[in-house]
Write a protein that holds these residues in place. Sequence first.
Motif, PDB file in Angstrom:
ATOM      1  N   GLN A 139       0.822  -1.273   0.112  1.00  0.00           N
ATOM      2  CA  GLN A 139       0.025   0.049  -0.125  1.00  0.00           C
ATOM      3  C   GLN A 139       0.906   1.259   0.047  1.00  0.00           C
ATOM      4  O   GLN A 139       0.531   2.260  -0.749  1.00  0.00           O
ATOM      5  CB  GLN A 139      -0.798   0.138   1.210  1.00  0.00           C
ATOM      6  N   TYR A 143       2.553   0.698  -4.594  1.00  0.00           N
ATOM      7  CA  TYR A 143       1.626   0.638  -5.430  1.00  0.00           C
ATOM      8  C   TYR A 143       1.571   1.737  -6.202  1.00  0.00           C
ATOM      9  O   TYR A 143       1.404   1.645  -7.487  1.00  0.00           O
ATOM     10  CB  TYR A 143       0.216   0.242  -4.638  1.00  0.00           C
ATOM     11  N   GLY A 433      -5.094   3.233  -5.097  1.00  0.00           N
ATOM     12  CA  GLY A 433      -5.720   2.313  -3.880  1.00  0.00           C
ATOM     13  C   GLY A 433      -7.036   2.458  -3.470  1.00  0.00           C
ATOM     14  O   GLY A 433      -7.457   3.229  -3.305  1.00  0.00           O
ATOM     15  N   SER A 435      -9.474   0.365  -0.247  1.00  0.00           N
ATOM     16  CA  SER A 435      -9.313  -0.669   0.945  1.00  0.00           C
ATOM     17  C   SER A 435     -10.443  -0.070   1.777  1.00  0.00           C
ATOM     18  O   SER A 435     -10.956   0.888   2.023  1.00  0.00           O
ATOM     19  CB  SER A 435      -8.086  -0.589   1.643  1.00  0.00           C
ATOM     20  N   ILE A 440      -6.286  -1.757   6.236  1.00  0.00           N
ATOM     21  CA  ILE A 440      -5.180  -0.592   6.113  1.00  0.00           C
ATOM     22  C   ILE A 440      -3.962  -0.932   6.989  1.00  0.00           C
ATOM     23  O   ILE A 440      -4.019  -0.958   8.362  1.00  0.00           O
ATOM     24  CB  ILE A 440      -5.309   0.911   6.426  1.00  0.00           C
ATOM     25  N   MET A 449      -2.746  -5.672   0.093  1.00  0.00           N
ATOM     26  CA  MET A 449      -3.617  -5.011  -1.006  1.00  0.00           C
ATOM     27  C   MET A 449      -4.515  -5.963  -1.659  1.00  0.00           C
ATOM     28  O   MET A 449      -4.092  -7.032  -1.845  1.00  0.00           O
ATOM     29  CB  MET A 449      -2.685  -4.556  -2.077  1.00  0.00           C
TER      30      MET A 449
END
Length: 471
Positions: A139, A143, A433, A435, A440, A449
């Motif tokens: 994350q 990414y 991203g 989530s 997290i 992820m």
Amino acid sequence: MGKFVAAAAVALMVASAPLAVQAQERTEHEQRSYEIYRDIIAFRTAKGHGQVDDMLAYLAGRLSAAGFADEDIMVTDYDSEGDPTQGLIVRYRGDGSSQDKPIALLAHMDVVDALPEDWVRDPFTLTEDEGYLFGRGTQDNKYGVMNLTSTFIRLKAEGWTPSRDLYLVFSGDEETGMISTRAQAKWVAENVDPAYVLNSDAGGIGLADDFSPLAQQVQMAEKTFVTFDITATNQGGHSSRPRSDNAIYDLASALTKISQHQFPVRESALTRTYFGALGQSVPGKLGDAMRRFAEDPSDAGAIDIIRADPAYVGTLGTTCVATMVRAGHAENALPQSASAAVNCRVFPGEGVDSVKSTLEEVIGNPDIKVVQRAEATESEMSAFPDEVRSALSKALAKRYGTAIPMIPTMSSGGTDGMHYRALGYDTVAIGAGASRPQDIYAHGLNERMRVDQFYAGLDHWSVILKELAGN
């Protein structure tokens, strides 16, 4: 500025193991993105391991092989707190047809370190399990690095030429001293002078418990990062002759007082708008508290509910927390000193000096020193350019088939963006991203992820860049 990277001097590091994604009939862009993600997760780019330059060389090699000229791939060299650190700047040359200023695109290559013995899976091997991709930086922020790099390669392969210059700006010490980050920002201001800066290291899409999208968060401000060393000293002595005063106990008392102190609630038009909008989609008591706070920032009940959630407590004001402790010099000696690092995230407008004074007052012991560790960068809120808003809206509509809310936010954590804001550039973080809050794990154990969200975000930047720099 640095030196140019010769393509011939950079070897691509491509693992020989077959890709799991090949069996899923992934597109060339998806397979390449996964491959880059896998390879850069393997670099332990935490401070002290000397692998930022290795990861940089890998990325430069990828971009060179994709057709970016040597003179457009630039390496910056800096000394970050005694640790040599490199940064990468890559220019995607436009044809100048729009007459618009360039756009700078940010990400950071370094990570907070991870101890393999503490993780369930090796943090530096990308591992797919239970619908997630695990690894340090999945994350934060590999990414973003992967997505921007792969997008540049994809657009170059398509033969696309932007109407204005685009710049990748990857720093190497965002998680520590930010020496390269600050120097890169200065170089960009003096040599690029972008129209604005887009950051991949914040923002992102919040998901509900069932993984449906709630909103795209758009980071337009961030709290000031500052660390204070809290130090108690003593003349010490032999441990067989205890004293009534003790540096460790004095420090422990000071830290307890800090832990029990709550800074005043702060609010702004940005944070009220954020909670008002997010509260429409967050269920239960928390969503209700968000809506109530947006209407009345003095609502004590709403404040208590929001403060109880680590994901949102930082939006209500300044926070300070002990993160590191060092004390004593021998097991059979009374401590001559005891020190703790207290990291603070300061709400815009409160001021670092004010926070230092508050800590001294809370501790209430003039013999305990409160010393600011490094210069803090305080920055103002950015604007949300209309063309960026429109481009992001189109990227989200393509991803989800319908519009989802875009909510301006203030980050509690610090990013590269603070240095560009401090230089007067509107800096907007619109990471791809997505989530749920409970997924997290940035900076923590078993960072992850979602597999489906990894692929869902791969068109994000290409849509946005074609909207902002298309012919």
